[in-house]
Design a protein around this motif. Structure first.
Motif, PDB file in Angstrom:
ATOM      1  N   ILE A 127      41.906  39.725  47.006  1.00 33.39           N
ATOM      2  CA  ILE A 127      41.413  40.208  45.714  1.00 33.39           C
ATOM      3  C   ILE A 127      40.603  41.494  45.900  1.00 33.39           C
ATOM      4  N   ALA A 128      39.750  41.492  46.925  1.00 34.56           N
ATOM      5  CA  ALA A 128      38.841  42.622  47.127  1.00 34.56           C
ATOM      6  C   ALA A 128      39.573  43.909  47.479  1.00 34.56           C
ATOM      7  N   THR A 129      40.723  43.792  48.134  1.00 35.22           N
ATOM      8  CA  THR A 129      41.465  44.984  48.542  1.00 35.22           C
ATOM      9  C   THR A 129      42.528  45.384  47.526  1.00 35.22           C
ATOM     10  N   ALA A 130      42.671  44.587  46.466  1.00 34.75           N
ATOM     11  CA  ALA A 130      43.618  44.932  45.398  1.00 34.75           C
ATOM     12  C   ALA A 130      42.948  45.910  44.437  1.00 34.75           C
ATOM     13  N   LEU A 131      43.682  46.292  43.404  1.00 35.28           N
ATOM     14  CA  LEU A 131      43.140  47.191  42.395  1.00 35.28           C
ATOM     15  C   LEU A 131      41.915  46.543  41.756  1.00 35.28           C
ATOM     16  N   PRO A 132      40.771  47.218  41.767  1.00 39.56           N
ATOM     17  CA  PRO A 132      39.525  46.620  41.254  1.00 39.56           C
ATOM     18  C   PRO A 132      39.644  46.198  39.786  1.00 39.56           C
ATOM     19  N   LYS A 133      38.987  45.084  39.470  1.00 40.30           N
ATOM     20  CA  LYS A 133      38.918  44.596  38.098  1.00 40.30           C
ATOM     21  C   LYS A 133      37.469  44.629  37.642  1.00 40.30           C
ATOM     22  N   ASP A 134      37.271  44.669  36.350  1.00 36.50           N
ATOM     23  CA  ASP A 134      35.910  44.695  35.818  1.00 36.50           C
ATOM     24  C   ASP A 134      35.226  43.348  35.973  1.00 36.50           C
ATOM     25  N   ASP A 135      36.020  42.267  35.875  1.00 36.42           N
ATOM     26  CA  ASP A 135      35.443  40.935  36.023  1.00 36.42           C
ATOM     27  C   ASP A 135      36.494  39.978  36.585  1.00 36.42           C
ATOM     28  N   TYR A 136      36.045  38.770  36.952  1.00 37.61           N
ATOM     29  CA  TYR A 136      36.937  37.794  37.590  1.00 37.61           C
ATOM     30  C   TYR A 136      36.688  36.417  36.996  1.00 37.61           C
ATOM     31  N   ASP A 137      37.772  35.697  36.715  1.00 38.42           N
ATOM     32  CA  ASP A 137      37.684  34.336  36.195  1.00 38.42           C
ATOM     33  C   ASP A 137      37.591  33.380  37.392  1.00 38.42           C
TER      34      ASP A 137
END
Length: 606
Positions: A127-137
């Motif tokens: 997840i951390a190395t993928a395209l950044p997201k503003d938030d995570y469920d």
């Protein structure tokens, strides 16, 4: 877990007072598997280890989890329980764990915390190395296969046994399922909602360490969807390696708990764990004084032989004298290593037997099994690899003659007069570590001389045990044998040898080995296989009357385990008492030295 496998590499794993009651289990220890085909690791050895390092297991190597989970449980109760958004205790704790894991990995820019064993860090790295997201469920994200996270998969039994909950009255089984590398199923039901005073103290200390984070102060912990920046800040304070932060309040409390500073009973398994941790610290100090790198192998040599060899050097090592306060615990650890040498010897014999049985598709009769070994070839191989004269025919030799070739003269040191061999570790005597080194690192265990070397290892261990282990520690060892029929111990094997008609060491190796192989290899493996369900994948062979029939399975690595010791070392690193250099070698810190000296001055380490 991949993270813990890395920890094992770093630690180079390849290479009760008498009256104390045994720990209470919530269920029987698991039966043997293909990884423990004679039940030597999951039975007596596991019970010894569970007392020596009580509450520290192979899958609980990080100190901070012991404070994090009490905080997560308490925070759930304070900020979520009974409200409209209540997700339930387990889900609430797991979501908080996921926040810590993902936050720590995001903080470390896609890497796990230093020291490893951050459960779910592999998926978090993705997840951390993928395209950044503003938030995570975090409620939807499955970081581990276990629906209860690391709490249910690894730490619950240790937390319960450490006394962090009010309602837990009995010990939980801490042992690990070899197939899943998680806590075994069917654990006793424990109410995790009510922390004890000790649990609340740890929770409060962890809360203090993270008090200024947005995750805590703005009630993000009760939410399932959490902003990325909130997680990163939380991970920078709550991560496993962030315990080294000078502002982390939980490290001091964890140190006191692991070293049982808040308990008075010196006859408990908690006191035994305390003394074991002090022993590890002292052994690290001794290694540094001698210029030897500490490792699991060096620890066993120091405890078992009372000496430390220079790395890569043969011959006599440096003698080591331990403080008087640590003599008792060192002798209990020595019992553990006597059992390990028994496991190494018998499992090495099993390797040889499996190779023989595998080559006979229709099976082989009990009476013909030893005929498959050429005594002349074995003698020649032992003479070559040990640089000794082992005669012309190993099978025709007696154990006494075999031992004499290894430097142990039975006429001078017969087992019936054990007092004559106390301290008999003199120049010229092959010791168990040297023999095991040849078996494993030179791969002789899978060669023509394997059964001969295995027998020699067993004979030397028996002779040393009968001569150097007094009745107090022999009784302590015997107290960990629950079922003499299934639980193999060196004490039991010595009793059995003493019941031979005549002196066992005057029989031929063939006669002694024939009896050992039948009782302790064939019948024992059959018994362990039946315990798991006959015909299962764990069986290496089965019996048809007295015909031994192979299953086609192989067994090549007889190495016994000390699975808890690496975890204990990592916890001491987490507590700041030990550290690792750039080459991942363990060294004492100034804080660790001060702590060790202070604790030893208290007398008996208390």
């Amino acid at each position: 877990m991949a993270e813990y496998a890395e920890l094992n590499k770093v630690l180079d794993l390849d290479k009760l007072p008498d009256q104390m009651a045994l720990l209470r289990w919530s269920k029987e220890l698991p039966s043997a598997s293909a990884q423990d085909p004679l039940g030597l690791n999951l039975r007596v050895s596991a019970r010894l280890a569970a007392e020596l390092l009580h509450c520290i297991t192979s899958i609980t190597p990080r100190a901070r989890y012991y404070a994090f989970f009490p905080w997560a449980i308490e925070d759930y109760a304070k900020s979520e329980k009974g409200k409209m958004s209540d997700r339930g205790l387990i889900t609430g704790v797991v979501v908080r764990e996921r926040a810590m894991v993902l936050g720590a990995v995001l903080h470390h820019k896609g890497q796990a915390c230093e020291g490893g064993a951050l459960g779910g860090s592999n998926k978090a790295s993705t997840i951390a190395t993928a395209l950044p997201k503003d938030d995570y469920d975090l409620e939807a994200w499955l970081h581990l296969d276990s629906p209860q996270g690391q709490l249910g998969a690894a730490y619950q039994a240790s937390l319960v046994n450490l006394g962090l909950f009010e309602t837990a009255k009995a010990e939980m089984n801490e042992e690990v399922d070899l197939e899943t590398n998680m806590l075994g199923q069917n654990q006793a039901e424990v109410d995790l909602s009510r922390l004890s005073a000790r649990g609340k103290k740890l929770a409060a200390a962890f809360r203090e360490s993270i008090k200024n984070t947005d995750y805590l102060s703005n009630s993000w912990s009760s939410k399932s969807v959490v902003d990325r920046e909130v997680l990163i800040e939380f991970g920078s304070k709550a991560g496993l390696c962030e315990i080294n932060d000078p502002l982390a309040s939980d490290r001091r409390i964890l140190t006191e708990v692991f070293f049982s500073c808040d308990r008075e009973n010196a006859e408990s398994a908690h006191h035994t764990r305390r003394m074991s941790l002090l022993l590890v610290l002292e052994c690290v100090r001794k290694c540094e004084e001698l210029g030897v790198q500490f490792s699991q192998e060096v620890f066993s040599e120091l405890i078992y032989l009372g000496e430390v060899s220079e790395s890569g050097q043969d011959g006599e090592g440096f003698p080591v004298k331990l403080p008087e306060e640590l003599v008792d615990i060192s002798k209990r650890w020595r019992v553990f290593y006597f059992h390990s040498n028994l496991a190494m010897a018998l499992q090495s014999i099993l390797v040889s037997v499996v190779r023989v049985v595998r080559d006979h598709e229709g099976g082989i009769a009990k009476s013909h099994l030893l005929d498959q070994y050429d005594g002349k070839v074995i003698s020649a191989r032992l003479s070559d690899v040990l640089d000794r004269d082992f005669g012309d025919d190993f099978m025709a030799m007696t154990p006494a003659q075999t031992l004499k070739a290894a430097g142990w003269d039975m006429e001078e040191h017969p087992p019936i007069h054990p007092e004559t061999i106390v301290g008999a570790v003199a120049t010229g005597k092959l010791n168990e570590h040297q023999i095991a080194e040849v078996l494993l690192n030179k791969n002789e265990v899978n060669g023509m001389g394997g059964i001969g070397l295995s027998a020699l290892l067993l004979f030397v261990a028996v002779l040393r045990y009968q001569g150097q282990m007094g009745s107090r520690y022999d009784n302590w060892y015997r107290n960990h044998v629950s079922d003499p029929t299934s639980d193999i111990s060196l004490s039991g094997l010595c009793d059995w040898l003493d019941n031979f008609e005549g002196h066992w060491w005057e029989k031929s190796n063939r006669e002694v080995l024939s009896s050992i192989v039948w009782k302790y290899i064939i019948i024992q493996h059959q018994r362990m296989s039946y315990d798991r369900g006959f015909g299962g994948s764990s069986a290496l062979f089965h019996l048809d009357g007295t015909i031994i029939v192979g299953t086609g399975a192989d067994y090549t690595d007889p190495r016994p385990e000390n699975a808890r010791l690496p975890s204990a070392v990592q916890i001491l690193v987490d507590l700041g008492l030990l550290e690792r250099d750039d080459e991942k070698q363990v060294a004492m810190t100034s804080v660790g030295l001060l702590w060790l000296n202070t604790q030893l001055k208290k007398g008996e380490g208390k």
